[in-house]
Motif scaffolding. Structure first.
Motif, PDB file in Angstrom:
ATOM      1  N   GLU B 267       0.881  -1.172   0.000  1.00 41.67           N
ATOM      2  CA  GLU B 267       0.000   0.000   0.000  1.00 41.67           C
ATOM      3  C   GLU B 267       0.916   1.218   0.000  1.00 41.67           C
ATOM      4  O   GLU B 267       1.745   1.391   0.909  1.00 41.67           O
ATOM      5  CB  GLU B 267      -0.887   0.013   1.252  1.00 41.67           C
ATOM      6  N   ILE B 332      -3.120  -3.836   4.816  1.00 44.39           N
ATOM      7  CA  ILE B 332      -2.065  -4.852   4.731  1.00 44.39           C
ATOM      8  C   ILE B 332      -2.302  -5.945   5.764  1.00 44.39           C
ATOM      9  O   ILE B 332      -2.078  -7.141   5.502  1.00 44.39           O
ATOM     10  CB  ILE B 332      -0.673  -4.198   4.885  1.00 44.39           C
ATOM     11  N   GLN B 335      -4.917  -8.154   4.386  1.00 42.21           N
ATOM     12  CA  GLN B 335      -4.345  -8.931   3.276  1.00 42.21           C
ATOM     13  C   GLN B 335      -3.511 -10.097   3.797  1.00 42.21           C
ATOM     14  O   GLN B 335      -3.605 -11.228   3.288  1.00 42.21           O
ATOM     15  CB  GLN B 335      -3.470  -8.024   2.399  1.00 42.21           C
ATOM     16  N   GLY B 351       3.987  -7.993   3.469  1.00 44.54           N
ATOM     17  CA  GLY B 351       3.392  -6.768   2.954  1.00 44.54           C
ATOM     18  C   GLY B 351       4.203  -5.553   3.339  1.00 44.54           C
ATOM     19  O   GLY B 351       5.018  -5.608   4.270  1.00 44.54           O
ATOM     20  N   VAL B 353       3.994  -1.107   3.750  1.00 49.03           N
ATOM     21  CA  VAL B 353       3.255   0.157   3.771  1.00 49.03           C
ATOM     22  C   VAL B 353       4.251   1.297   3.557  1.00 49.03           C
ATOM     23  O   VAL B 353       5.314   1.301   4.179  1.00 49.03           O
ATOM     24  CB  VAL B 353       2.551   0.348   5.138  1.00 49.03           C
TER      25      VAL B 353
END
Lengths: 124, 376
Positions: B267, B332, B335, B351, B353
């Motif tokens: 993201e 995230i 996810q 993940g 950010v």
């Protein structure tokens, strides 16, 4: 402007005795960094600085035309980031520009806008 | 030092909701995060907000019954929420507090009628450089260099609006075409309105505590914050590129990862289409100059090699400044737990950010936070 604040933070342009407009800024005596501001030390290395004038000519690094209402402004108005020759990159308004100034094009500082913004005009 | 995990996340709906105050927005986010974590108390709170008035954190939290514990408010422009997360993480990691709430709050629709009012104490904002214009400068430069095309810029908007079709919390979503994006109202050349994030109200929250290996815990592998340095005008890069690149390197090193391409879902800060393109390049997800092509080719779409902003991003989910970083973190977290529904990235285990706070003259940004997370 939205509301009055103390000092005007914008770069100050002034007319030199030769009739040309220049930005009053600083040059670092240690690392040669330049800035369009009269700050007390070099923003890059904290070294000692001396006053330096930049301009009047430069090259457009990028440009845009703001087409939305911004408080205190009347759209549309053209802005450019200008790399002054041997000087700093400054934000300037562009004289009589309905479209974005040509990137890479040559410009020259002129009298500031009525609102006190640094301003450039395109050189033919 | 403790390994730290995100134990719970929550958000409000995102959008223009002037009738809902900070208390109502934060209540949605905090209640969901505490319930998600299965806890009812925290030892400290970090709050990120940009335009929140003085005292907004304590005023909001008292209405949620969170009083007495240390409350700290941080501001780092658009990265304020992520900064609150970073500080909460550090507080747990070092043992300063056992369980910490990170909360982001922003009520923008009541503060501005349109674009954010430029800050008059900043030289370039005082000079008329509204935030869309700041990003427009980067977009125009990329176009000039041939590093992106108008259609590639628009592809980011098309992608993120399509992603948001699967996000019920998003402010906007839609099935747009490149032509529709380019044909929408011009804001600051070359950025059209569908390439700009909206004005949003919202809140988002996360509960952090030591990792215990629980089945829904998302471990924080590494996080980093950098503030802007003097924008090097001899650099070939637009503002923001270098700070994102360097903060990413810090976060990847802390996480023990070799490259951002090792993560499964990210993201990033796409306040404007050009922002996502610059960021995917600076992260190292794609080579320099390839961000636009990647968006147009579907590389960064759901189902692509490197999915970016499955939530819809700031462009579509919305951008309540101080809440944004924690909204990214919530996405995230979902996810990595496999709870993202129709926008789930299959098998996502790692993940990332990234949040970029921009808009301070002379600097190449205000602040950037990057965090790497690992699913259970």
């Amino acid at each position: 402007m939205p509301h009055a604040i103390g000092a005007d933070p914008r770069p100050r342009t002034r007319r030199s005795p030769d009739g040309r407009w220049r930005v009053a800024g600083l040059r670092c005596r240690a690392c040669a960094e330049v800035a369009a501001y009269t700050w007390p030390v070099c923003p890059r290395c904290r070294g000692p600085v001396e006053p330096a004038d930049f301009g009047p000519t430069g090259t457009v690094w990028s440009s845009t035309v703001v087409r939305i209402p911004v408080p205190g402004r009347t759209p549309p108005y053209a802005l450019a980031y200008v790399d002054l020759d041997d000087g700093p990159r400054v934000l300037a308004h562009v004289v009589d520009a309905a479209e974005p100034a040509t990137i890479g094009g040559r410009v020259r500082l002129t009298a500031p806008t009525a609102d006190g913004d640094p301003r450039v005009e395109a050189l033919a | 030092m403790s390994a730290v995990a995100v134990h719970g996340v929550g958000t409000s709906h995102f959008g223009r909701q002037p009738e809902r105050d900070a208390i109502a927005l934060a209540h949605d986010a905090v209640r969901e995060a505490l319930t998600d974590a299965g806890v009812d108390r925290v030892d400290a709170v970090w709050v990120g907000t940009v335009f929140g008035p003085a005292g907004v954190a304590q005023r909001t939290l008292r209405a949620l019954g969170i009083t007495g514990v240390p409350v700290l408010t941080v501001e780092n422009a658009c990265a304020s929420g992520t900064t609150a997360f970073l500080e909460a993480h550090e507080a747990v990691r070092t043992g300063r507090y056992g369980r910490v709430l990170a909360l982001g709050i922003e009520q923008m629709s009541t503060a501005f009628s349109g674009a954010i009012t430029p800050e008059p104490s900043d030289p370039e904002q005082r000079g008329g450089l509204a935030l869309p214009a700041l990003y427009a400068m980067s977009a125009a430069r990329y176009l000039h260099l041939g590093a992106v095309t108008p259609a590639e810029l628009a592809a980011v908007s098309v992608k993120n609006h399509a992603h948001a079709l699967h996000n019920p919390r998003a402010q906007y979503s839609g099935s747009y075409t490149v032509e529709q994006v380019l044909g929408s109202r011009m804001i600051a050349d070359p950025l059209t309105v569908l390439q700009c994030c909206p004005t949003s109200d919202g809140a988002a929250a996360a509960v952090l505590a030591p990792a215990t290996g629980g089945p829904r815990e998302v471990r924080v592998r590494g996080a980093a914050l950098r503030s802007g340095r003097v924008w090097d005008h001899s650099s070939p890069h637009v503002w923001g590129y270098d700070i994102v690149r360097d903060t990413t390197a810090d976060a990847l090193a802390a996480a023990g990862l070799h490259a951002a391409t090792d993560v499964d879902v990210v993201e990033v800060h796409d306040a404007f289409t050009i922002g996502e393109i610059v960021t995917t390049e600076a992260l190292g997800l794609v080579p320099e100059g390839a961000g636009g092509k990647a968006a147009a080719a579907g590389v960064t779409a759901l189902g692509g090699t490197h999915p970016v902003n499955p939530s819809g991003g700031l462009l579509s989910r919305g951008h309540p400044l101080g809440a944004t970083g924690l909204a990214q973190l919530a996405e995230i977290t979902w996810q990595l737990r496999g709870e993202a529904g129709g926008r789930q990235v299959d098998g996502a285990r790692l993940g990332l950010v990234e949040t970029m706070g921009g808009g301070v003259s002379v600097l190449d940004g205000n602040a950037c936070v990057v965090a790497v997370l690992e699913g259970p």
